[in-house]
Design a protein around this motif. Structure first.
Motif, PDB file in Angstrom:
ATOM      1  N   PRO A  25       7.760   5.719  -3.413  1.00 43.24           N
ATOM      2  CA  PRO A  25       8.852   4.750  -3.238  1.00 43.24           C
ATOM      3  C   PRO A  25      10.210   5.342  -3.601  1.00 43.24           C
ATOM      4  O   PRO A  25      10.330   6.180  -4.496  1.00 43.24           O
ATOM      5  N   ARG A  26      11.223   4.891  -2.901  1.00 45.14           N
ATOM      6  CA  ARG A  26      12.604   5.262  -3.175  1.00 45.14           C
ATOM      7  C   ARG A  26      13.359   4.040  -3.702  1.00 45.14           C
ATOM      8  O   ARG A  26      12.912   2.906  -3.524  1.00 45.14           O
ATOM      9  N   GLU A  27      14.486   4.270  -4.287  1.00 43.32           N
ATOM     10  CA  GLU A  27      15.332   3.182  -4.761  1.00 43.32           C
ATOM     11  C   GLU A  27      16.478   2.982  -3.788  1.00 43.32           C
ATOM     12  O   GLU A  27      17.145   3.952  -3.400  1.00 43.32           O
ATOM     13  N   VAL A  28      16.713   1.745  -3.363  1.00 43.90           N
ATOM     14  CA  VAL A  28      17.819   1.485  -2.447  1.00 43.90           C
ATOM     15  C   VAL A  28      19.133   1.819  -3.139  1.00 43.90           C
ATOM     16  O   VAL A  28      19.226   1.766  -4.372  1.00 43.90           O
ATOM     17  N   PRO A  29      20.157   2.196  -2.399  1.00 44.73           N
ATOM     18  CA  PRO A  29      21.453   2.506  -3.017  1.00 44.73           C
ATOM     19  C   PRO A  29      21.939   1.360  -3.899  1.00 44.73           C
ATOM     20  O   PRO A  29      21.978   0.206  -3.475  1.00 44.73           O
ATOM     21  N   GLY A  30      22.277   1.689  -5.117  1.00 43.03           N
ATOM     22  CA  GLY A  30      22.733   0.680  -6.073  1.00 43.03           C
ATOM     23  C   GLY A  30      21.621   0.037  -6.864  1.00 43.03           C
ATOM     24  O   GLY A  30      21.886  -0.606  -7.880  1.00 43.03           O
ATOM     25  N   GLY A  31      20.374   0.180  -6.408  1.00 39.46           N
ATOM     26  CA  GLY A  31      19.241  -0.336  -7.149  1.00 39.46           C
ATOM     27  C   GLY A  31      18.982  -1.819  -6.994  1.00 39.46           C
ATOM     28  O   GLY A  31      17.996  -2.325  -7.519  1.00 39.46           O
ATOM     29  N   ASP A  32      19.826  -2.540  -6.280  1.00 43.62           N
ATOM     30  CA  ASP A  32      19.679  -3.990  -6.109  1.00 43.62           C
ATOM     31  C   ASP A  32      19.478  -4.286  -4.631  1.00 43.62           C
ATOM     32  O   ASP A  32      20.396  -4.096  -3.818  1.00 43.62           O
ATOM     33  N   VAL A  33      18.289  -4.752  -4.252  1.00 41.58           N
ATOM     34  CA  VAL A  33      17.975  -4.991  -2.842  1.00 41.58           C
ATOM     35  C   VAL A  33      18.874  -6.073  -2.265  1.00 41.58           C
ATOM     36  O   VAL A  33      19.394  -5.938  -1.148  1.00 41.58           O
ATOM     37  N   GLN A  34      19.068  -7.152  -3.003  1.00 39.04           N
ATOM     38  CA  GLN A  34      19.887  -8.254  -2.503  1.00 39.04           C
ATOM     39  C   GLN A  34      21.319  -7.793  -2.235  1.00 39.04           C
ATOM     40  O   GLN A  34      21.895  -8.088  -1.187  1.00 39.04           O
ATOM     41  N   ALA A  35      21.897  -7.052  -3.184  1.00 35.05           N
ATOM     42  CA  ALA A  35      23.261  -6.565  -3.005  1.00 35.05           C
ATOM     43  C   ALA A  35      23.341  -5.549  -1.866  1.00 35.05           C
ATOM     44  O   ALA A  35      24.311  -5.527  -1.109  1.00 35.05           O
ATOM     45  N   PHE A  36      22.306  -4.723  -1.731  1.00 32.73           N
ATOM     46  CA  PHE A  36      22.296  -3.720  -0.664  1.00 32.73           C
ATOM     47  C   PHE A  36      22.285  -4.384   0.707  1.00 32.73           C
ATOM     48  O   PHE A  36      23.060  -4.011   1.600  1.00 32.73           O
ATOM     49  N   ALA A  67       0.815  -1.214   0.000  1.00 32.79           N
ATOM     50  CA  ALA A  67       0.000   0.000   0.000  1.00 32.79           C
ATOM     51  C   ALA A  67       0.850   1.267   0.000  1.00 32.79           C
ATOM     52  O   ALA A  67       0.318   2.369  -0.160  1.00 32.79           O
ATOM     53  N   ARG A  68       2.175   1.114   0.206  1.00 34.46           N
ATOM     54  CA  ARG A  68       3.085   2.261   0.270  1.00 34.46           C
ATOM     55  C   ARG A  68       2.641   3.243   1.347  1.00 34.46           C
ATOM     56  O   ARG A  68       2.529   4.445   1.123  1.00 34.46           O
ATOM     57  N   GLU A  69       2.414   2.693   2.528  1.00 34.37           N
ATOM     58  CA  GLU A  69       1.980   3.491   3.665  1.00 34.37           C
ATOM     59  C   GLU A  69       3.053   3.478   4.748  1.00 34.37           C
ATOM     60  O   GLU A  69       3.684   2.446   4.999  1.00 34.37           O
ATOM     61  N   VAL A  70       3.253   4.629   5.391  1.00 37.12           N
ATOM     62  CA  VAL A  70       4.232   4.743   6.464  1.00 37.12           C
ATOM     63  C   VAL A  70       3.879   3.765   7.581  1.00 37.12           C
ATOM     64  O   VAL A  70       2.714   3.677   8.003  1.00 37.12           O
ATOM     65  N   LEU A  71       4.877   3.036   8.038  1.00 36.24           N
ATOM     66  CA  LEU A  71       4.677   2.034   9.090  1.00 36.24           C
ATOM     67  C   LEU A  71       5.149   2.592  10.426  1.00 36.24           C
ATOM     68  O   LEU A  71       6.238   3.142  10.535  1.00 36.24           O
ATOM     69  N   ARG A  72       4.313   2.452  11.443  1.00 37.55           N
ATOM     70  CA  ARG A  72       4.646   2.820  12.812  1.00 37.55           C
ATOM     71  C   ARG A  72       4.768   1.531  13.617  1.00 37.55           C
ATOM     72  O   ARG A  72       3.900   0.679  13.560  1.00 37.55           O
ATOM     73  N   PHE A  73       5.867   1.387  14.373  1.00 36.36           N
ATOM     74  CA  PHE A  73       6.023   0.142  15.126  1.00 36.36           C
ATOM     75  C   PHE A  73       6.873   0.374  16.368  1.00 36.36           C
ATOM     76  O   PHE A  73       7.615   1.351  16.490  1.00 36.36           O
ATOM     77  N   GLY A  74       6.724  -0.568  17.304  1.00 35.12           N
ATOM     78  CA  GLY A  74       7.519  -0.585  18.519  1.00 35.12           C
ATOM     79  C   GLY A  74       8.120  -1.958  18.717  1.00 35.12           C
ATOM     80  O   GLY A  74       7.989  -2.840  17.859  1.00 35.12           O
ATOM     81  N   ARG A  75       8.758  -2.157  19.880  1.00 32.83           N
ATOM     82  CA  ARG A  75       9.358  -3.448  20.194  1.00 32.83           C
ATOM     83  C   ARG A  75       8.356  -4.414  20.814  1.00 32.83           C
ATOM     84  O   ARG A  75       8.556  -5.622  20.795  1.00 32.83           O
ATOM     85  N   SER A  76       7.292  -3.869  21.385  1.00 34.87           N
ATOM     86  CA  SER A  76       6.255  -4.691  22.006  1.00 34.87           C
ATOM     87  C   SER A  76       4.967  -3.886  22.029  1.00 34.87           C
ATOM     88  O   SER A  76       4.955  -2.691  21.700  1.00 34.87           O
ATOM     89  N   THR A  77       3.888  -4.533  22.421  1.00 33.89           N
ATOM     90  CA  THR A  77       2.597  -3.844  22.450  1.00 33.89           C
ATOM     91  C   THR A  77       2.552  -2.752  23.504  1.00 33.89           C
ATOM     92  O   THR A  77       1.797  -1.793  23.381  1.00 33.89           O
ATOM     93  N   ASP A  78       3.357  -2.898  24.583  1.00 27.79           N
ATOM     94  CA  ASP A  78       3.374  -1.894  25.643  1.00 27.79           C
ATOM     95  C   ASP A  78       4.698  -1.126  25.682  1.00 27.79           C
ATOM     96  O   ASP A  78       5.129  -0.649  26.741  1.00 27.79           O
ATOM     97  N   ASP A  79       5.363  -1.022  24.544  1.00 23.49           N
ATOM     98  CA  ASP A  79       6.630  -0.305  24.452  1.00 23.49           C
ATOM     99  C   ASP A  79       6.410   1.171  24.802  1.00 23.49           C
ATOM    100  O   ASP A  79       5.632   1.867  24.141  1.00 23.49           O
ATOM    101  N   PRO A  80       7.075   1.695  25.864  1.00 20.32           N
ATOM    102  CA  PRO A  80       6.850   3.084  26.257  1.00 20.32           C
ATOM    103  C   PRO A  80       7.501   4.091  25.314  1.00 20.32           C
ATOM    104  O   PRO A  80       7.160   5.289  25.348  1.00 20.32           O
TER     105      PRO A  80
END
Length: 335
Positions: free
Chosen positions: A215-226, A152-165
């Motif tokens: 979307p952005r392109e990873v440096p070098g354009g190759d995800v595996q190599a990056f 969906a190309r949506e910004v992801l918000r995340f923490g280390r746990s459900t109650d991460d302060p």
């Protein structure tokens, strides 16, 4: 000339192999008329396959997705590939291990005896890398959430746990990759304005997701190599930042099993020229000591300095251990 049933299976196999097929090419591959192709396509439609027709002089057919799963057709090589993929899923760390085993049992049950014997002959045991400990498990809902945010190309918000302060990290997720039993998320970190690689098993997505991003392109354009470059401590290329060459006082036969991603060439019967890399010069020097032999440094001078640093550290450690061993015991026998 092939029987109608055999021809129908060949047609289905071709339609599954690629998305679009010109009608003339199908007729040529099966050595039948265009009219026969149309009749066979109608029969497949009656069996539940959604086959769309395109009009015009270059018109043809393509197999579309339907609301139900129709019977699938696999050739011999696809069966072997499927068996290997399902058996190696046990170390994927994605929580699909039990469904993969059930899928393998289901496939085996409906196979003819000839293919069943071929499948049974492919008995694969996946062994994780030694020293890595148990493979970290990534919950299926977590993987699906990461995949959905990437698609969906949506910004992801995340923490280390459900109650991460701590405040949630905000990233633009681009790629989900797996390497040696672990899953990783390649993302642009909005707070640090740089690319980052996150362990997927340590990500707990927050809802709702953020706004859409370009979307952005990873440096070098190759995800595996990056990703491979970052794992080696390099920001640009898939290469170790510290590479050196030495002469090992061992025959090539004793070196070859441990070459890894380095290179080795014989220098006579008892010496081997060996080039390898690591994330630091001291780490490279330490890794070369595993050969337990005399070593001549060819290049660069930094590697010579690293061996000297390593020798000083080892000498200090040996002295500390020696002093501890000579320390007198008290009346209780404790040192």
């Amino acid at each position: 000339m092939a029987s109608p049933t055999s021809r129908l299976l060949q047609l289905l196999s071709l339609l599954q192999a690629r998305r679009d097929w010109p009608g003339a090419l199908l007729a040529d591959r099966l050595d039948v008329s265009h009219r026969t192709i149309r009749r066979d396509v109608d029969r497949l439609r009656e069996m539940g396959y959604r086959i769309e027709a395109t009009m015009g002089p270059d018109g043809g057919y393509h197999l579309d997705a339907g609301s139900e799963l129709p019977p699938l057709l696999f050739d011999d090589e696809q069966i072997v590939a499927l068996a290997i993929a399902l058996q190696t899923a046990a170390v994927a760390g994605s929580g699909f291990e039990e469904p993969a085993l059930r899928a393998l049992a289901t496939v085996r049950q409906v196979l003819p005896s000839r293919l069943r014997h071929r499948l049974d002959a492919v008995d694969v045991t996946s062994v994780p890398r030694s020293g890595d400990g148990p493979t970290p498990q990534v919950a299926v809902p977590g993987l699906l959430a990461l995949s959905a945010a990437i698609r969906a190309r949506e910004v992801l918000r995340f923490g280390r746990s459900t109650d991460d302060p701590e405040p949630p990290r905000r990233v633009e997720p681009h790629h989900l990759v797996t390497s040696q039993g672990r899953w990783y998320l390649v993302a642009w970190d909005l707070d640090r304005d740089d690319w980052r690689i996150f362990r997927a098993d340590r990500i707990v997505p927050r809802t709702p997701t953020g706004p859409r991003f370009r979307p952005r392109e990873v440096p070098g354009g190759d995800v595996q190599a990056f990703v491979a470059a970052r794992f080696k401590g390099s920001d640009q290329t898939d290469a170790w930042p510290c590479v050196g060459t030495v002469v090992l006082h061992l025959p090539i036969e004793a070196v070859r099993p441990f070459v890894g991603d380095g290179t080795a060439e014989p220098l006579g019967q008892e010496r081997t020229r060996y080039t390898a890399g690591a994330w630091s010069w001291v780490a490279l020097a330490a890794s070369l000591n595993r050969f337990d032999t005399d070593i001549d440094v060819v290049e660069p001078p930094e590697l010579v300095t690293a061996f000297a640093q390593l020798a000083e550290r080892n000498a200090a450690t040996a002295q500390t251990v020696s002093r501890g061993a000579r320390r007198p015991a008290d009346r209780d026998g404790r040192r």
